[in-house]
Write a protein that holds these residues in place. Structure first.
Motif, PDB file in Angstrom:
ATOM      1  N   ASN A  11      80.396 -52.411  35.078  1.00 37.03           N
ATOM      2  CA  ASN A  11      80.640 -52.864  33.710  1.00 37.03           C
ATOM      3  C   ASN A  11      79.576 -52.324  32.777  1.00 37.03           C
ATOM      4  OD1 ASN A  11      82.872 -54.824  34.085  1.00 37.03           O
ATOM      5  ND2 ASN A  11      81.376 -55.828  35.415  1.00 37.03           N
ATOM      6  N   GLY A 199      77.238 -54.688  45.349  1.00 39.69           N
ATOM      7  CA  GLY A 199      78.169 -55.804  45.507  1.00 39.69           C
ATOM      8  C   GLY A 199      79.481 -55.381  46.158  1.00 39.69           C
ATOM      9  N   GLU A 200      79.892 -54.148  45.884  1.00 38.49           N
ATOM     10  CA  GLU A 200      81.169 -53.695  46.440  1.00 38.49           C
ATOM     11  C   GLU A 200      81.143 -53.603  47.961  1.00 38.49           C
ATOM     12  OE1 GLU A 200      82.758 -50.274  44.533  1.00 38.49           O
ATOM     13  OE2 GLU A 200      82.446 -51.193  42.566  1.00 38.49           O
ATOM     14  N   GLU A 235      87.594 -59.562  46.352  1.00 40.85           N
ATOM     15  CA  GLU A 235      86.621 -59.656  45.263  1.00 40.85           C
ATOM     16  C   GLU A 235      86.608 -61.088  44.691  1.00 40.85           C
ATOM     17  OE1 GLU A 235      84.369 -57.560  44.153  1.00 40.85           O
ATOM     18  OE2 GLU A 235      83.804 -58.666  42.347  1.00 40.85           O
ATOM     19  N   LYS A 238      84.986 -63.425  47.185  1.00 40.20           N
ATOM     20  CA  LYS A 238      83.531 -63.231  47.212  1.00 40.20           C
ATOM     21  C   LYS A 238      82.895 -63.968  46.035  1.00 40.20           C
ATOM     22  CE  LYS A 238      81.597 -59.627  45.468  1.00 40.20           C
ATOM     23  NZ  LYS A 238      81.225 -58.246  45.169  1.00 40.20           N
ATOM     24  N   ARG A 239      83.504 -63.835  44.859  1.00 32.92           N
ATOM     25  CA  ARG A 239      82.962 -64.513  43.675  1.00 32.92           C
ATOM     26  C   ARG A 239      83.096 -66.029  43.800  1.00 32.92           C
ATOM     27  NH1 ARG A 239      83.106 -61.083  38.415  1.00 32.92           N
ATOM     28  NH2 ARG A 239      83.041 -59.006  39.311  1.00 32.92           N
ATOM     29  N   SER A 242      80.373 -67.755  45.520  1.00 39.90           N
ATOM     30  CA  SER A 242      79.092 -67.917  44.826  1.00 39.90           C
ATOM     31  C   SER A 242      79.003 -69.310  44.215  1.00 39.90           C
ATOM     32  CB  SER A 242      78.931 -66.870  43.725  1.00 39.90           C
ATOM     33  OG  SER A 242      78.817 -65.602  44.307  1.00 39.90           O
ATOM     34  N   GLY A 303      71.707 -57.762  37.887  1.00 42.02           N
ATOM     35  CA  GLY A 303      72.886 -57.254  38.591  1.00 42.02           C
ATOM     36  C   GLY A 303      73.780 -58.399  39.059  1.00 42.02           C
ATOM     37  N   GLY A 304      75.083 -58.237  38.806  1.00 36.10           N
ATOM     38  CA  GLY A 304      76.048 -59.301  39.097  1.00 36.10           C
ATOM     39  C   GLY A 304      76.008 -59.796  40.535  1.00 36.10           C
ATOM     40  N   ALA A 305      75.682 -58.908  41.482  1.00 37.14           N
ATOM     41  CA  ALA A 305      75.741 -59.293  42.889  1.00 37.14           C
ATOM     42  C   ALA A 305      74.604 -60.245  43.289  1.00 37.14           C
ATOM     43  CB  ALA A 305      75.743 -58.054  43.769  1.00 37.14           C
ATOM     44  N   ARG A 307      74.223 -62.955  42.023  1.00 35.93           N
ATOM     45  CA  ARG A 307      74.765 -64.316  41.892  1.00 35.93           C
ATOM     46  C   ARG A 307      75.084 -64.892  43.262  1.00 35.93           C
ATOM     47  NH1 ARG A 307      77.396 -65.700  36.746  1.00 35.93           N
ATOM     48  NH2 ARG A 307      77.106 -63.983  35.299  1.00 35.93           N
ATOM     49  N   MET A 308      75.184 -64.040  44.261  1.00 30.93           N
ATOM     50  CA  MET A 308      75.537 -64.534  45.592  1.00 30.93           C
ATOM     51  C   MET A 308      74.399 -65.383  46.146  1.00 30.93           C
ATOM     52  SD  MET A 308      77.595 -61.465  47.490  1.00 30.93           S
ATOM     53  CE  MET A 308      76.524 -60.152  47.014  1.00 30.93           C
ATOM     54  N   ASP A 330      74.100 -60.307  35.069  1.00 30.32           N
ATOM     55  CA  ASP A 330      74.844 -59.113  34.645  1.00 30.32           C
ATOM     56  C   ASP A 330      74.650 -58.810  33.152  1.00 30.32           C
ATOM     57  OD1 ASP A 330      76.268 -61.460  34.522  1.00 30.32           O
ATOM     58  OD2 ASP A 330      77.880 -60.763  35.824  1.00 30.32           O
TER      59      ASP A 330
END
Ligand code: AMP
Length: 573
Positions: A11, A199-200, A235, A238-239, A242, A303-305, A307-308, A330
């Motif tokens: 993004n 994250g992917e 996806e 996974k979110r 979190s 970074g969004g990942a 958040r895990m 993010d």
């Protein structure tokens, strides 16, 4: 007006410095995250953002994503009938961000600070600059993403020396940086990373687990349609994990139902290998910075990942403290880029900060090593600027030719850490004619100058004659020249861009097309009629007629989306 832009793998975001604070500017859809995706519509017009991301599934041959990975390479991507370079695709993202922000702010944007991973090479940085130019932006500065994250947390405002680490796990890349703030100077002491980890990969782990759990044949992985649907659900699951203790994936394929109920601790177990890989760059960065974890004052997440929860736990375990995560991970980089824009505009709300970054790779030349028997072993790499040296930096080293009265010398410039030059990346070559003197009289001073934007200049001076040669690095494969950028700028300007103010409708249609492909039989027929009704309403171009139909259509899509998405099946809270 200078804006701050986070040009991300997954993004992208744009932010401004306003009234003493950073503010994210939403795009025409009202969202602050614009997916870094580009698609060419059937009529040849270009779609950017969510509309393009929706088409990844329905029109994969006309759509591109994750092209940030190819920045600085000469790889081109074919979308429909046209080839695009990664910097052109990035330029289309930048242009969409710029136009949306101009519409929101009501005035033109001409300058930008664009963030790049600290680990980006010289070629990748140049490509990012070119993307800015192609989007009609003056790139005021390239700012390292971790430095931006630190700025967002206001670490530059502290008046005591502060050492901290930025842990940035995005969609496709992982960056670790150790920064030091001392007497108003922010310095990146070290950076390390893995640009093939993000994250992917956690989502892919979940897909593999789904295959194993349902005993699906590996051959199904080549079923593009099945994999796209599974990826969307993985996806979402996974979110969901979190925020919830468990989630599920349900997929119908050839009249059979496949499911997976998974909890957070299982996700952690199956991603153990990825979690282990996160440790290595952290240890390397600390080692290069000569610091122990106990000496760090703070750890910042980006970074969004991140958040895990499992990533947060790992960070807490590694550092013995909880990381700073008050700002959305993010959004933190874009917010920091706007702080830098504020500094640049000399806003009185912030003290001036002198920033220094580091050279992400060692830079040097290929040399022959003299052996004990006076013979030579060629092809060795001799660094002139070591990895993680603060920049701007200028270093000089003296070299001698291999043979007596040598007339020609080739200086091959490389970047990397490997012992042998061939295992590093060649940046360019400088051919020098020597005066042909005795070896001892043939010294050459090689000066490497690396600036804050990661651009390298090589100057070789023959000591005896003071004759100087400068290297224009042309070795970066397919690097665009200024003339090529100008030509491509014109070509890009001539592309038909889908009007940003109508992108909302186009995005709804793109989502609808994706959902349509997931249905069969009567449901499909019925939904096709709904799409047609929406298209007919759009054709009237009458806002009053369109509005109610659109609202109804949007609600329908949201309901369908919820049904097909992974939802938590139990929540202990
Ligand atoms: P970025 O490049 O910083 O936008 O990071 C995007 C990555 O963050 C993608 O791999 C997303 O799957 C991941 N991500 C975003 N939000 C979440 C969340 N709530 N939980 C887990 N991963 C997330």
């Amino acid at each position: 007006m200078i804006v701050g832009i986070d040009l991300g793998t997954t993004n992208s975001l744009i932010a401004v410095w306003e009234n003493g604070a950073s503010r994210l500017i939403p795009n025409t859809l009202g969202e602050v995250l614009t997916p870094s995706c580009v698609s060419v519509d059937e009529d040849g017009s270009i779609l950017v953002g969510r509309a393009a991301r929706e088409r990844l599934q329905t029109h994969p041959d006309r759509t591109a994503a994750v092209f940030k990975r190819y920045m600085g390479s000469d790889k081109s991507l074919r979308l429909g009938t046209r080839e695009f370079r990664p910097e052109e695709l990035s330029a289309l993202i930048l242009r969409a961000l710029k136009e949306d922000a101009e519409a929101a702010l009501g005035h033109p944007i001409t300058e930008a600070i664009i963030t790049v991973p600290a680990y980006f090479s010289d070629a990748q940085r140049k490509a990012t600059r070119a993307a800015g130019q192609l989007a009609g932006l003056k790139v005021d500065r390239l700012l390292n993403e971790p430095t931006a994250a630190a700025l967002a947390y206001g670490i530059h405002l502290r008046d005591t020396e502060t050492k901290f680490l930025v842990f940035d796990l995005g969609g496709g890349t992982f960056d670790v940086s150790v920064l030091d703030l001392f007497e108003g100077v922010m310095e990146v002491r070290a950076s390390a990373g893995d640009n093939m980890l993000g994250g992917e990969d956690f989502m892919r782990c979940l897909i593999d687990h789904f295959f194993a759990h349902n005993k699906l044949p590996a051959s199904l992985k080549s079923d593009h349609y099945f994999m796209q649907r599974l990826a969307a659900q993985a996806e979402a699951a996974k979110r969901a994990l979190s925020e919830h203790a468990s989630a599920s994936i349900r997929l119908n394929h050839n009249d059979a139902d496949y499911t997976l109920d998974i909890d957070e601790s299982t996700l952690e177990r199956i991603c153990e290998g990825l979690l282990r890989r996160l440790r290595d760059p952290v240890e390397r960065a600390l080692r290069d910075a000569n610091l122990r974890t106990a000496e760090l004052d703070n750890v910042v997440l980006a970074g969004g990942a991140t958040r895990m929860p499992m990533v947060r736990r790992l960070v807490a375990r590694m550092f013995g403290r909880f990381p700073a995560c008050d700002i959305n991970p993010d959004e933190v980089v874009a917010l920091g880029a706007a702080v830098q824009a504020g500094l640049k505009m000399r806003d009185a709300a912030l003290d001036e900060v002198v920033m220094t970054d580091v050279a992400p790779y060692s830079l040097g030349i290929e040399v022959a090593m003299e052996l004990r028997d006076s013979s030579f072993s060629s092809g060795h790499f001799d660094p002139i600027i070591e990895r993680n040296t603060p920049v701007p930096v200028s270093r000089v080293k003296r070299y001698f030719p291999v043979t007596e009265r040598q007339k020609q010398l080739s200086l091959n410039v490389y970047q990397g850490e490997a012992r042998m030059a061939r295992d590093n990346i060649k940046l360019g070559c400088l051919n020098i004619t020597l005066p042909g003197l005795a070896r001892d009289d043939s010294g050459i001073d090689v000066r490497f100058t690396y600036d804050v934007n990661g651009l390298l200049q090589v100057a070789a001076t023959i000591v005896k004659t003071q004759e100087a040669h400068t290297l224009v690095i042309e070795g970066n494969p397919g690097m665009l020249t200024e003339a090529e950028i100008a030509a491509r700028f014109i070509a890009l300007s001539e592309l038909k861009i889908h009007p940003r103010d109508r992108i909302e409708h186009r995005t709804l249609l793109a989502s609808a097309e994706r959902l349509y492909q997931q249905l069969r039989g009567g449901q499909r027929e019925w939904f096709g009629a709904q799409i047609l009704a929406f298209e007919q309403a759009l054709e009237t171009q009458d806002k009053r007629q369109i509005a109610p139909v659109r609202k109804q259509f949007e609600t329908l899509l949201n309901d369908m989306e919820r049904d097909s998405f992974a939802v938590p099946y139990s929540d202990p809270a």
